[in-house]
Design a protein around this motif. Structure first.
Motif, PDB file in Angstrom:
ATOM      1  N   LEU A 178      27.466  44.862  47.513  1.00  0.00           N
ATOM      2  CA  LEU A 178      28.312  44.807  46.326  1.00  0.00           C
ATOM      3  C   LEU A 178      28.404  46.175  45.645  1.00  0.00           C
ATOM      4  O   LEU A 178      29.458  46.559  45.138  1.00  0.00           O
ATOM      5  N   GLU A 187      32.706  43.826  49.646  1.00  0.00           N
ATOM      6  CA  GLU A 187      32.577  42.651  48.789  1.00  0.00           C
ATOM      7  C   GLU A 187      32.558  41.353  49.586  1.00  0.00           C
ATOM      8  O   GLU A 187      31.900  40.381  49.181  1.00  0.00           O
ATOM      9  N   MET A 212      31.914  36.032  41.397  1.00  0.00           N
ATOM     10  CA  MET A 212      32.863  36.538  42.387  1.00  0.00           C
ATOM     11  C   MET A 212      33.973  35.525  42.651  1.00  0.00           C
ATOM     12  O   MET A 212      35.149  35.885  42.778  1.00  0.00           O
ATOM     13  N   GLN A 217      36.795  38.086  43.555  1.00  0.00           N
ATOM     14  CA  GLN A 217      36.263  39.386  43.956  1.00  0.00           C
ATOM     15  C   GLN A 217      35.709  39.303  45.380  1.00  0.00           C
ATOM     16  O   GLN A 217      34.638  38.777  45.615  1.00  0.00           O
ATOM     17  N   GLY A 218      36.463  39.821  46.332  1.00  0.00           N
ATOM     18  CA  GLY A 218      36.030  39.802  47.731  1.00  0.00           C
ATOM     19  C   GLY A 218      36.233  38.463  48.412  1.00  0.00           C
ATOM     20  O   GLY A 218      36.000  38.333  49.612  1.00  0.00           O
TER      21      GLY A 218
END
Length: 276
Positions: A178, A187, A212, A217-218
């Protein structure tokens, strides 16, 4: 993961300059474990008996006697005794804090037991030693040759995370991905490792995976599932020690729709029912 043995040898070689009670690691991780190196002192019939004596003394508050018994058991190759000594020196528990000695004891465990079967009773101790070594390489040890080396930390975490399936190692490796520390920032890999640790109940991994998923996120954004992980994390987290998790949960809950809250609660029930 057996292909990473040569890499591990270069990492564990640093134990050579650890404190005197810890011998240099064997040249081959797969070699035989050492046998008794000292005569059996009076009062100890075996390394196992020394360990029992150490537990009794420690619980009775006589940590000096516990250390002596642990040192004997560790010198006979008892990995649990080495692990306990490592923890005591790392925390200054009954002994002066000495991170280099702790590093040496953890190195001995990793060196002599890297091929321990992942389902064996000792696997948790061995994996914990790899995690401890990784943490030392992340921060380094002052006034020693153990410098900051996130790449080696990543190697150690990766071995414990993959071979032993250790959730703390998986969480630590996810954090490196991360942050792009010791590995290329990724990520998706971070989310993968957080998920593996979260499924095993690691509270920190549950919280960060939840964030996340909430933010996409990712991973694809899944608000209800992200809130689920934060609910689970908050439920198990200590309000003082893990105040960041409580704060993250409160923020997520405040911004969630009623539909997301209902779905998240249903996900929580399913997750908990699977673990019963």
């Amino acid at each position: 993961m057996r292909t990473c043995r040569p890499l591990l040898l270069s990492v564990l070689g640093l134990a050579v300059f650890a404190a005197s009670p810890v011998r240099a690691p064997a040249s081959d991780l797969t070699g035989p474990r050492p046998g008794p190196r000292n005569p059996v002192p009076e009062g100890y019939l075996s390394a196992r008996e020394a360990l029992r004596s150490a537990v009794r003394n420690y619980n009775a508050g006589d940590k000096a006697a516990a250390v002596k018994a642990l040192e004997y058991a560790a010198d006979q190759g008892h990995s649990l005794a080495s692990w306990k000594l490592g923890r005591m020196y790392a925390e200054g528990d009954g002994v002066p804090r000495d991170d280099l000695k702790a590093f040496g004891y953890f190195s001995r465990i990793a060196d002599e037991n890297a091929d321990e079967a992942p389902d064996s009773p000792r696997a948790g101790v061995v994996a914990s030693a790899f995690v401890a070594l990784g943490s030392y390489f992340l921060e380094g040890i002052k006034n020693s040759n153990v410098g900051v080396n996130p790449e080696k930390a990543a190697e150690l975490y990766s071995y414990a995370a993959s071979y032993f399936g250790d959730p703390t190692a998986q969480f630590s490796l996810a954090q490196l991905y991360l942050n792009g520390s010791g590995v290329d920032r990724d990520e998706r890999q971070a989310a993968r490792w957080f998920n593996l640790a979260a499924e095993k109940g690691h509270v920190g991994a549950q919280a960060l995976l939840g964030r996340m998923l909430l933010n996409g996120q990712g991973v694809p954004r899944e608000r209800a599932r992200g809130l689920m992980w934060l609910m689970l994390a908050k439920e198990a987290a200590d309000p003082k020690r893990d105040a960041w998790i409580w704060a993250m949960h409160a923020e997520a809950l405040e911004g969630a729709s009623e539909s997301d809250r209902r779905n998240a609660s249903a996900f929580v029930e399913r997750f908990q029912s699977r673990r019963r």
